[in-house]
Design an enzyme around this catalytic site. Structure first.
Site, PDB file in Angstrom:
ATOM      1  N   CYS A   1      -8.059  -1.820   4.243  1.00  0.00           N
ATOM      2  CA  CYS A   1      -7.893  -2.901   5.223  1.00  0.00           C
ATOM      3  C   CYS A   1      -9.210  -3.347   5.844  1.00  0.00           C
ATOM      4  O   CYS A   1      -9.323  -4.478   6.303  1.00  0.00           O
ATOM      5  CB  CYS A   1      -6.957  -2.460   6.349  1.00  0.00           C
ATOM      6  SG  CYS A   1      -5.313  -2.020   5.787  1.00  0.00           S
TER       7      CYS A   1
ATOM      8  N   SER B   1      -6.912   1.918  -2.317  1.00  0.00           N
ATOM      9  CA  SER B   1      -5.766   1.085  -2.648  1.00  0.00           C
ATOM     10  C   SER B   1      -6.245  -0.280  -3.112  1.00  0.00           C
ATOM     11  O   SER B   1      -7.232  -0.812  -2.606  1.00  0.00           O
ATOM     12  CB  SER B   1      -4.875   0.924  -1.410  1.00  0.00           C
ATOM     13  OG  SER B   1      -3.945  -0.119  -1.585  1.00  0.00           O
TER      14      SER B   1
ATOM     15  N   GLU C   1     -15.719 -11.279   4.358  1.00  0.00           N
ATOM     16  CA  GLU C   1     -14.643 -10.915   3.439  1.00  0.00           C
ATOM     17  C   GLU C   1     -13.985 -12.152   2.845  1.00  0.00           C
ATOM     18  O   GLU C   1     -13.720 -12.222   1.640  1.00  0.00           O
ATOM     19  CB  GLU C   1     -13.594 -10.073   4.164  1.00  0.00           C
ATOM     20  CG  GLU C   1     -12.409  -9.686   3.260  1.00  0.00           C
ATOM     21  CD  GLU C   1     -11.275  -9.018   4.018  1.00  0.00           C
ATOM     22  OE1 GLU C   1     -10.674  -8.071   3.468  1.00  0.00           O
ATOM     23  OE2 GLU C   1     -10.970  -9.443   5.145  1.00  0.00           O
TER      24      GLU C   1
ATOM     25  N   GLU D   1       2.205   1.778  -3.398  1.00  0.00           N
ATOM     26  CA  GLU D   1       1.137   2.280  -4.273  1.00  0.00           C
ATOM     27  C   GLU D   1       0.902   3.777  -4.047  1.00  0.00           C
ATOM     28  O   GLU D   1       0.736   4.546  -5.007  1.00  0.00           O
ATOM     29  CB  GLU D   1      -0.148   1.499  -4.002  1.00  0.00           C
ATOM     30  CG  GLU D   1      -1.270   1.789  -4.975  1.00  0.00           C
ATOM     31  CD  GLU D   1      -2.507   0.947  -4.701  1.00  0.00           C
ATOM     32  OE1 GLU D   1      -3.473   1.083  -5.480  1.00  0.00           O
ATOM     33  OE2 GLU D   1      -2.523   0.174  -3.723  1.00  0.00           O
TER      34      GLU D   1
ATOM     35  N   LYS E   1     -14.865  -9.715   8.680  1.00  0.00           N
ATOM     36  CA  LYS E   1     -13.862 -10.625   8.133  1.00  0.00           C
ATOM     37  C   LYS E   1     -14.474 -11.969   7.747  1.00  0.00           C
ATOM     38  O   LYS E   1     -13.954 -12.663   6.862  1.00  0.00           O
ATOM     39  CB  LYS E   1     -12.741 -10.842   9.152  1.00  0.00           C
ATOM     40  CG  LYS E   1     -11.901  -9.601   9.427  1.00  0.00           C
ATOM     41  CD  LYS E   1     -11.122  -9.171   8.217  1.00  0.00           C
ATOM     42  CE  LYS E   1     -10.249  -7.961   8.505  1.00  0.00           C
ATOM     43  NZ  LYS E   1      -9.544  -7.477   7.290  1.00  0.00           N
TER      44      LYS E   1
ATOM     45  N   GLU F   1       0.818  -1.201   0.000  1.00  0.00           N
ATOM     46  CA  GLU F   1       0.000   0.000   0.000  1.00  0.00           C
ATOM     47  C   GLU F   1       0.861   1.264   0.000  1.00  0.00           C
ATOM     48  O   GLU F   1       0.548   2.250  -0.686  1.00  0.00           O
ATOM     49  CB  GLU F   1      -0.919  -0.016   1.227  1.00  0.00           C
ATOM     50  CG  GLU F   1      -2.071   0.962   1.157  1.00  0.00           C
ATOM     51  CD  GLU F   1      -3.080   0.690   2.264  1.00  0.00           C
ATOM     52  OE1 GLU F   1      -4.146   0.109   1.982  1.00  0.00           O
ATOM     53  OE2 GLU F   1      -2.783   1.047   3.431  1.00  0.00           O
TER      54      GLU F   1
ATOM     55  N   GLU G   1     -13.138 -13.491  -5.359  1.00  0.00           N
ATOM     56  CA  GLU G   1     -11.795 -13.142  -5.839  1.00  0.00           C
ATOM     57  C   GLU G   1     -10.701 -13.560  -4.860  1.00  0.00           C
ATOM     58  O   GLU G   1      -9.512 -13.489  -5.189  1.00  0.00           O
ATOM     59  CB  GLU G   1     -11.709 -11.638  -6.133  1.00  0.00           C
ATOM     60  CG  GLU G   1     -11.900 -10.728  -4.933  1.00  0.00           C
ATOM     61  CD  GLU G   1     -13.329 -10.314  -4.689  1.00  0.00           C
ATOM     62  OE1 GLU G   1     -13.542  -9.236  -4.099  1.00  0.00           O
ATOM     63  OE2 GLU G   1     -14.250 -11.068  -5.095  1.00  0.00           O
TER      64      GLU G   1
ATOM     65  N   CYS H   1     -10.032  -1.068  14.916  1.00  0.00           N
ATOM     66  CA  CYS H   1     -10.256  -2.493  15.178  1.00  0.00           C
ATOM     67  C   CYS H   1     -10.358  -2.808  16.669  1.00  0.00           C
ATOM     68  O   CYS H   1     -10.978  -3.800  17.052  1.00  0.00           O
ATOM     69  CB  CYS H   1      -9.129  -3.323  14.566  1.00  0.00           C
ATOM     70  SG  CYS H   1      -8.957  -3.107  12.774  1.00  0.00           S
TER      71      CYS H   1
END
Length: 589
Positions: free
Chosen positions: A307, A327, A369, A285, A366, A282, A374, A512
């Site tokens: 994230c 990102s 996710e 990038e 999560k 990241e 993908e 988090c």
């Protein structure tokens, strides 16, 4: 200032203070059910509907709801007279008369505020009998809904609509039929829900709970054909101890690693390692986009962090015209899974399909996710199972593990060595600070004199700072809560007038550390603050505090990926986003 007495105690408070707040500020406890706040985080639920906080006010004929009654000069308040106690008891008995009696099987057993309230009021039986409401249950991959248990406190509605601006839940119907529900009774999967799970964190009962994946972990551990590896997120180590009676903010990193080995995981790794890997990708990038702008080329700025999976789903659903801003780097959870099943599996001679990757996360999003198409290869997921901090505590207790009795042990290598930059991912501003530590040194080729970027720390909902990259001013912003994120996205959509180069977003309060899978904070924001303080203590005690100096990260680039944002790393560690504004989820409830 207002002068009054509560339970014959003289009190002085600011004008506009409610009786409830005045009492709590002075150590006088008035029970509540619907009222809920996160002090200093701009979240307050005060519908005044449950009537559990009723008090006597001298000179008034009726009892007054403490959460919705402002203090007045000379007011005399009594909080626990026989009349008040009887009224509260009747209210709770009526709530219980329309509530399932399945406490032993309920996820919230032991953490249920209604259960605690009934015990406090000495309720042994329910004198009222009659019809009970019934609604169809449902779930996503992250959240279970059992509205038979809904007490209409409406905390979830306030969290979903005001703090997160998601708008998936709302109060519907009147009287006995009133309940918090989705529009037109749609399945939660087919709404604007982003699986952040904060409705679960604030629900006082078992109407909203997490999807429990402990049995999936147990089956994997019992399968002799599988190698089961586990990795633990930064925020877990500063909250897990609370489930074992430790003070909030107790750091249990070493004990946690030891306990996971006792449970039977074949390898015990650290998500902090893949947080460092995330910064390499990241941060590179970000620098790539900045350098394009400096060279007069077109580049999409600001770059948004990627994230937080709830945030990712939020912008896919609400800002499909801006999918080029975030990102493309995967989250640390998914980067770890990709590295484990592509790099580590080959290193130790394990077939991809024979490896089970389990993540321990503070986050419920999560769970959904890891199921994104993908993030799998030929149907085999990079991360197979995700459990929350609370689930890990329950798993440990099933194995008769007392965390306080565990010795301190290190994580396994090579996916366990991490830096201070990796651990601060757990707090709001941490991803930005970690990225700045690396991006500054890679851009300027100079050593940072001070690693602590204090301007992006703290529990303010939005923080802005300008960082001097040796003559290049880099403007950054940090926010948590999706309502704040929505305002940021709208600002960028309207031309980015403040000229931000990078923006960090986390969905949960404080980042988090306030995730929906963490031990319940029951509205005590000091718990989130102490977790944050522990995160930065852990960072300060690390021998290496910058991601690009992690020796195991340097090794994986040397042996496998080549360079950050290179061909192979881009293939395995980066992703793409989708327009989900008018699409329904494909996972069945």
């Amino acid at each position: 200032m207002i002068n009054l007495t509560i339970d014959n105690k003289p009190i002085q408070v600011e004008e506009g203070t409610t009786i409830l707040k005045a009492a709590h500020q002075n150590g006088i406890n008035i029970p509540t059910l619907c009222y809920f706040e996160l002090d200093g985080m701009k979240f307050e639920n005060k519908p005044g509907g449950c009537r559990v906080c009723m008090v006597e006010v001298k000179g008034r004929r009726n009892l007054a709801p403490a959460c919705a009654t402002d203090c007045m000069e000379g007011m005399e308040v009594l909080t626990h007279t026989p009349r008040v106690i009887n009224a509260r008891k009747t209210v709770v008995e009526l709530i219980l008369s329309d509530h399932p009696n399945d406490c032993l099987q309920c996820e919230k057993n032991g953490d249920c505020e209604l259960q605690s309230l009934a015990r406090r009021l000495g309720i042994k039986e329910i004198p009222f009998q009659g019809e009970q409401s019934h609604y169809n249950p449902g779930q996503t991959l992250s959240v279970c809904r059992d509205m038979d248990k809904c007490v209409m406190c409406r905390r979830c509605e306030t969290m979903c609509n005001q703090f997160q601006s998601v708008g998936a839940l709302s109060a519907v119907d009147r009287g006995f039929n009133a309940v918090v529900n989705t529009a037109f009774d749609q399945k939660l999967l087919n709404t604007s829900c982003v699986d952040c799970g904060q409705c679960v964190q604030v629900c006082p009962v078992g109407a909203l709970t997490l999807v429990d994946n402990i049995s999936d972990v147990q089956r994997a551990l019992a399968d002799p054909t599988k190698k089961v590896i586990v990795h633990t997120a930064p925020a877990v180590r500063v909250a897990l101890g609370e489930e074992f009676g430790m003070e909030p903010g107790t750091i249990v990193t070493g004990q946690m690693a030891a306990a996971l080995r006792r449970i039977g995981f074949d390898y015990v790794f650290d998500t902090d390692w893949s947080a460092d890997l995330t910064i390499m990708e990241e941060g590179t990038e970000l620098l790539g986009r900045l350098r394009k702008v400096l060279n007069g080329e077109q580049a999409t700025l600001p770059i948004f962090t990627s994230c937080c999976p709830a945030w990712v789903k939020f912008y896919e659903k609400n800002f499909p015209d801006m999918l080029e801003y975030p990102s493309s780097a995967k989250s640390p959870q998914q980067m770890f899974g990709a590295a484990a099943k592509n790099y580590f599996a080959k290193k130790v001679g394990i077939k991809r399909e024979d490896m089970v990757v389990v993540s321990v996360m503070p986050c419920l999003a999560k769970k959904s996710e890891l199921a994104r198409e993908e993030f799998s290869v030929d149907g085999n997921r990079d991360v197979d199972i995700s459990i929350s901090t609370r689930e890990l505590a329950h798993l440990m207790k099933q194995f008769n593990i007392d965390l306080g009795d565990m010795p301190e042990e290190d994580f396994d290598t090579p996916l366990g060595e991490s830096t201070g930059a990796g651990v601060i991912f757990g707090a709001t501003g941490g991803v930005m600070e970690a990225a700045l530590r690396t991006a500054y040194e890679l851009q300027t080729k100079k050593k940072l004199e001070r690693l602590d970027f204090v301007d992006v720390r703290g529990l303010e909902g939005v923080k802005c700072a300008t960082i001097d990259f040796d003559g290049l001013p880099v403007k950054v912003a940090v926010c948590y809560g999706l309502a704040n994120a929505r305002a940021m996205m709208e600002e960028v959509r309207n031309g980015n007038p403040r000229g931000f180069h990078a923006i960090e977003v986390m969905a949960c309060p404080g980042g988090c550390i306030g995730g929906a899978g963490q031990p319940y904070h029951h509205g005590d924001s000091s718990i989130i603050r102490r977790r944050m303080e522990a995160i930065y203590r852990e960072d300060a005690g690390k021998p290496i505090r910058k991601s690009h100096e992690n020796p195991d990260i340097l090794t994986i680039y040397k042996e496998y990926y080549g360079e950050p944002c290179g061909h192979l790393s881009h293939e395995q560690l980066h992703t793409h986003y989708f327009d989900r504004s008018d699409k329904l989820e494909v996972v069945s409830e």
